[in-house]
Design an enzyme around this catalytic site. Structure first.
Site, mmCIF file in Angstrom:
data_model
loop_
_atom_site.group_PDB
_atom_site.id
_atom_site.type_symbol
_atom_site.label_atom_id
_atom_site.label_comp_id
_atom_site.label_asym_id
_atom_site.label_seq_id
_atom_site.Cartn_x
_atom_site.Cartn_y
_atom_site.Cartn_z
ATOM 1 C CE LYS A 73 -7.698 -10.111 -6.114
ATOM 2 N NZ LYS A 73 -6.630 -10.210 -7.135
ATOM 3 N NE ARG A 119 -3.887 -5.013 -4.515
ATOM 4 C CZ ARG A 119 -5.020 -5.096 -5.199
ATOM 5 N NH1 ARG A 119 -6.170 -4.978 -4.609
ATOM 6 N NH2 ARG A 119 -4.999 -5.317 -6.507
ATOM 7 N NE ARG A 144 -8.977 -7.282 -15.466
ATOM 8 C CZ ARG A 144 -8.550 -7.584 -14.240
ATOM 9 N NH1 ARG A 144 -9.231 -8.430 -13.499
ATOM 10 N NH2 ARG A 144 -7.443 -7.058 -13.775
ATOM 11 N NE ARG A 173 -8.696 -2.665 -13.647
ATOM 12 C CZ ARG A 173 -8.547 -3.510 -12.621
ATOM 13 N NH1 ARG A 173 -9.451 -4.441 -12.396
ATOM 14 N NH2 ARG A 173 -7.495 -3.450 -11.835
ATOM 15 N NE ARG A 207 -3.010 -4.271 -11.778
ATOM 16 C CZ ARG A 207 -4.051 -4.763 -12.435
ATOM 17 N NH1 ARG A 207 -4.098 -4.696 -13.745
ATOM 18 N NH2 ARG A 207 -5.043 -5.311 -11.778
#
Ligand code: AMP
Length: 219
Positions: free
Chosen positions: A13, A88, A127, A160, A171
């Site tokens: 996203k 969400r 990431r 992160r 998650r």
């Protein structure tokens, strides 16, 4: 153009958003980015959000709804907007309906990016983000030109905390339990479009563009 972009964490996203922002000239509203900015600045919102984001849990609905409501009333949203990472939960989706109704506007489309779990885990754990401008990289898929340095602004890259392998699983669980039911919610309104995000950023963006161009022709 008023859009929602949905999909599990790691679906891409955040990689599609800057492309959509540029192509359609609309602001990118990411609740995750808003929370990260507040955490960095140490504001009361940031202090409250950190306890949840660090664990991969959702920040309470009312807190999240309030920041989105305020943001949507900023003048730049008159041109449209791209909501990323919100809603969400079903409660957030219902609240968004009310907010949009009060503003006399409606969504044009909900784009849902599908990606299998094994790819999501590989993407999230590799990431890296720029500490300064928030640009997103991946150690093997989208490496920066110089290791650990942002191509855009020269800032240093970091992982992160919620992209650590321990948090990624939680998650995904939170996503399947609390967010996936929204797909049915938006299917009922006929707004949803599913795309396959398993390949690269460009392939995904081409699918998004095709959908939005068809919508445009239709109207
Ligand atoms: P993201 O960058 O979208 O993956 O969001 C990072 C984290 O911010 C999430 O794991 C949540 O803790 C929090 N967050 C972002 N958006 C929302 C939302 N709509 N509702 C609740 N928490 C959120």
């Amino acid at each position: 153009m008023r859009l929602l972009i949905m999909g599990p964490p790691g679906a891409g996203k955040g990689s599609q958003a800057p492309l959509l922002k540029k192509t359609y000239g609309i602001p990118h509203i990411s609740t995750g980015d808003m929370f990260r900015a507040a955490i960095k600045q140490g504001t009361p919102l940031g202090i409250q959000a950190k306890a949840y984001t660090d664990k991969g849990e959702l920040v309470p609905d009312q807190v999240t709804i309030n920041i989105v409501k305020e943001r949507l009333q900023e003048p730049d949203c008159q041109a449209g907007f791209l909501l990323d990472g919100f809603p969400r939960t079903i409660a957030q989706a219902k609240a968004l309906d009310v907010i949009l109704k009060e503003m006399n506007i409606s969504l044009d489309a909900v784009i849902n990016i599908n990606v299998p779990d094994d790819i999501l885990i590989q993407r999230m754990s590799g990431r890296r983000m720029c500490r300064q401008c928030g640009a997103s990289y991946h150690i093997t898929n989208i490496p920066p030109q110089v290791a650990n340095v942002c191509d855009v602004c020269g800032g240093s890259l970091y992982q992160r905390k919620d992209d650590s392998l321990e948090t990624v699983g939680n998650r995904l669980e939170v996503y399947y339990k609390q967010t996936q039911p929204l797909l049915d919610y938006y299917a009922q309104s006929g707004l949803i479009h599913h795309i396959n995000g398993a390949k690269d950023v460009e392939d995904t963006f081409n699918q998004v563009k095709t959908i939005l161009e068809e919508l445009h022709d239709f109207h």
